[in-house]
Enzyme design. Structure first.
Site, PDB file in Angstrom:
ATOM      1  CD  GLU A   1      -3.088  -0.223   0.093  1.00  0.00           C
ATOM      2  OE1 GLU A   1      -3.074   0.079  -1.112  1.00  0.00           O
ATOM      3  OE2 GLU A   1      -3.747  -1.171   0.557  1.00  0.00           O
ATOM      4  CG  HIS A   2      -0.124   5.092   0.511  1.00  0.00           C
ATOM      5  ND1 HIS A   2      -0.323   6.293  -0.117  1.00  0.00           N
ATOM      6  CD2 HIS A   2      -1.257   4.835   1.201  1.00  0.00           C
ATOM      7  CE1 HIS A   2      -1.534   6.749   0.185  1.00  0.00           C
ATOM      8  NE2 HIS A   2      -2.129   5.883   0.979  1.00  0.00           N
TER       9      HIS A   2
ATOM     10  CG  ASP B   1       0.370   2.981  -6.624  1.00  0.00           C
ATOM     11  OD1 ASP B   1       0.671   3.774  -5.702  1.00  0.00           O
ATOM     12  OD2 ASP B   1      -0.711   3.052  -7.247  1.00  0.00           O
TER      13      ASP B   1
ATOM     14  CB  SER C   1     -16.032   3.798  -7.294  1.00  0.00           C
ATOM     15  OG  SER C   1     -15.598   5.036  -6.766  1.00  0.00           O
TER      16      SER C   1
ATOM     17  CG  ASP D   1      -6.580   2.216  -7.575  1.00  0.00           C
ATOM     18  OD1 ASP D   1      -6.029   1.393  -6.818  1.00  0.00           O
ATOM     19  OD2 ASP D   1      -6.782   3.399  -7.272  1.00  0.00           O
TER      20      ASP D   1
HETATM   21  C1  GLA Z   1      -5.196   4.792  -4.103  1.00  0.00           C
HETATM   22  C2  GLA Z   1      -4.459   5.161  -5.380  1.00  0.00           C
HETATM   23  C3  GLA Z   1      -3.475   4.083  -5.784  1.00  0.00           C
HETATM   24  C4  GLA Z   1      -2.587   3.666  -4.622  1.00  0.00           C
HETATM   25  C5  GLA Z   1      -3.410   3.412  -3.369  1.00  0.00           C
HETATM   26  C6  GLA Z   1      -2.544   3.166  -2.157  1.00  0.00           C
HETATM   27  O1  GLA Z   1      -6.018   3.683  -4.351  1.00  0.00           O
HETATM   28  O2  GLA Z   1      -5.381   5.366  -6.427  1.00  0.00           O
HETATM   29  O3  GLA Z   1      -2.718   4.534  -6.875  1.00  0.00           O
HETATM   30  O4  GLA Z   1      -1.594   4.621  -4.385  1.00  0.00           O
HETATM   31  O5  GLA Z   1      -4.268   4.489  -3.074  1.00  0.00           O
HETATM   32  O6  GLA Z   1      -1.820   1.999  -2.289  1.00  0.00           O
END
Ligand code: GLA
Length: 419
Positions: free
Chosen positions: A57-58, A60, A155, A204
């Site tokens: 998470e956080h 990408d 979404s 996403d």
């Molecule tokens: C949101 C962003 C993604 C990613 C996540 C955290 O979903 O759209 O690009 O950074 O937060 O992992």
């Protein structure tokens, strides 16, 4: 689109379950909305899923590693070309439900315009035409979605990817192969970054286009590569329970961009493409912190999250591949603690959902997505699902939080044409 907004006064402590249509039903509903709004049959219906991220998470936007899977909750777009040179978008919003219309000339879509919900759809189509995937032309669109808005379940990517795919099929006409999926992914990311103005990192959109039923996707953002990882947890008597906190959730309120700016700044200062390739990144971040007049302890903690989360995710992918779900559960715990303590992107609702799920005997639990609200997930035995949801709903009622909403996540297929 469901907004799932309720308030504490309605929260009686019994779990509320998210209702999800079959793909057949979702496509049929989008088709009938199109009929109702435009008075004729659409040329087809396309759909793309929301996602949960299992771990990573956080990272990408930091050229890290993530392990998401696509959900059975999808956004359906019924579409047809028009000769009027405009994009028309219709969707159902709110409670009581009303049909919302939006219209914009094709030539006016671009950076910053339109900066509203329709920007996800027409922005992705615009970016796909800019990328040369297809010629530009008018479209009538009708949208139905089972991906709750503001739940941290993407979404927005589901809307971008389904709309871009519909437009590609109608105007591009080529076969949907991996090269096209990559093009649509880039276009969807560009829509989010430049049209809507959210500096998100691409996780996403990739899973929404490349998801496969029964699999999670191990993505390496530095290598720009992705590998399907079998994720048949139901076969092991396990489940991933999504706990949508319904806490107020805004990715573009500056917090997400602020985290990203720190990581981008330190990465550039160290002269590496990703913090995962830096020597002693935490210590080395002090220089950047001082030069930018920000607290070096805080910056070091942000860096520590990114570096540790990437390492943890690499391990987690091995654990999942080896079927060691206990170890994977511990990795989820480590991830949540890092997001809570070092990256500071959780809120009390997320921490409560995670703590209660763990107290109920989950193997692991963590926030998923961008944080600052949204959803947490728990890895648990199938026979613990009801009791865990009940315990979380009760805890939320006791604390006066908004009413949460639950659904068991099913690893599903990425974007495709439905009808
Ligand atoms: C949101 C962003 C993604 C990613 C996540 C955290 O979903 O759209 O690009 O950074 O937060 O992992």
């Amino acid at each position: 689109m469901p907004t799932s907004q309720t308030n504490a006064a309605q929260n009686a402590g019994t779990p509320r379950w998210l209702q999800t249509r079959s793909e057949e039903q979702g496509a049929a509903d989008a088709r009938s909305l199109f009929q109702q709004v435009y008075g004729y049959e659409p040329a087809g219906v396309w759909s793309a899923p929301g996602r949960v991220n299992l771990i990573g998470e956080h990272v990408d936007y930091a050229d890290g590693i993530s392990l998401p899977f696509a959900l059975s909750q999808r956004t359906y777009v019924a579409a047809a070309k028009n000769d009027d040179g405009v994009y028309r978008v219709a969707s159902r919003f709110g409670d009581p439900v009303e049909i919302v219309h939006f219209e914009i000339p094709v030539a006016e879509v671009g950076p910053g315009n339109p900066a509203n919900w329709a920007g996800y759809a027409v922005g992705a189509i615009w970016a796909a035409t800019e990328a040369g995937l297809m010629p530009a032309g008018g479209l009538n669109l009708a949208i139905e979605s089972d991906v709750p808005v503001g739940a941290g379940l993407s979404s927005s990517a589901a809307l971008e990817c389904s709309a871009a795919l519909a437009a590609f099929d109608l105007y591009g006409g080529a076969t949907l192969d991996d090269a096209v999926r990559n093009g649509l992914m880039g276009a969807s990311i560009r829509a989010e970054n430049e049209v809507v103005g959210a500096s998100t990192g691409g996780l996403d959109q990739r899973i929404s286009l490349f998801g496969q039923a029964g699999h999670a996707l191990a993505i390496d953002f530095a290598e720009d590569s992705a590998t399907q990882v079998p994720f048949d947890i139901a076969g092991r008597g396990l489940a991933i329970l999504i706990m949508n906190t319904n806490a107020p959730h805004q990715l573009n309120d500056g917090q997400y961009a602020a985290r990203r700016a720190v990581i981008d700044g330190v990465t550039a200062d160290l002269g590496v493409s990703s913090l995962r390739f830096a020597e002693e990144a935490e210590d080395a971040s002090v220089g950047w912190a001082k030069a930018n007049d920000v607290d070096p302890v805080e910056v070091a903690a942000r860096v520590r999250h990114v570096v540790s989360e990437i390492a943890r995710t690499a391990e987690a992918i091995k654990q999942v591949s080896a079927g060691d779900m206990e170890a994977f559960g511990r990795s989820m715990q480590g991830s949540h603690a890092s997001l809570r303590d070092d990256y500071e992107v959780t809120v009390p609702e997320l921490d409560t959902a995670v703590d209660v799920a763990m107290a109920q005997g989950a193997l692991g639990a963590r926030m998923t997505g961008g944080g600052f609200g949204g959803s947490a997930i728990a890895l648990l035995r199938e026979d613990q699902v009801e009791a865990t949801a009940t315990a979380v709903a009760e805890a939320f009622a006791e604390k006066g939080f908004n009413e949460p909403e639950f659904v068991v996540a099913l690893p599903s297929d990425g974007a495709h044409r439905n009808a």
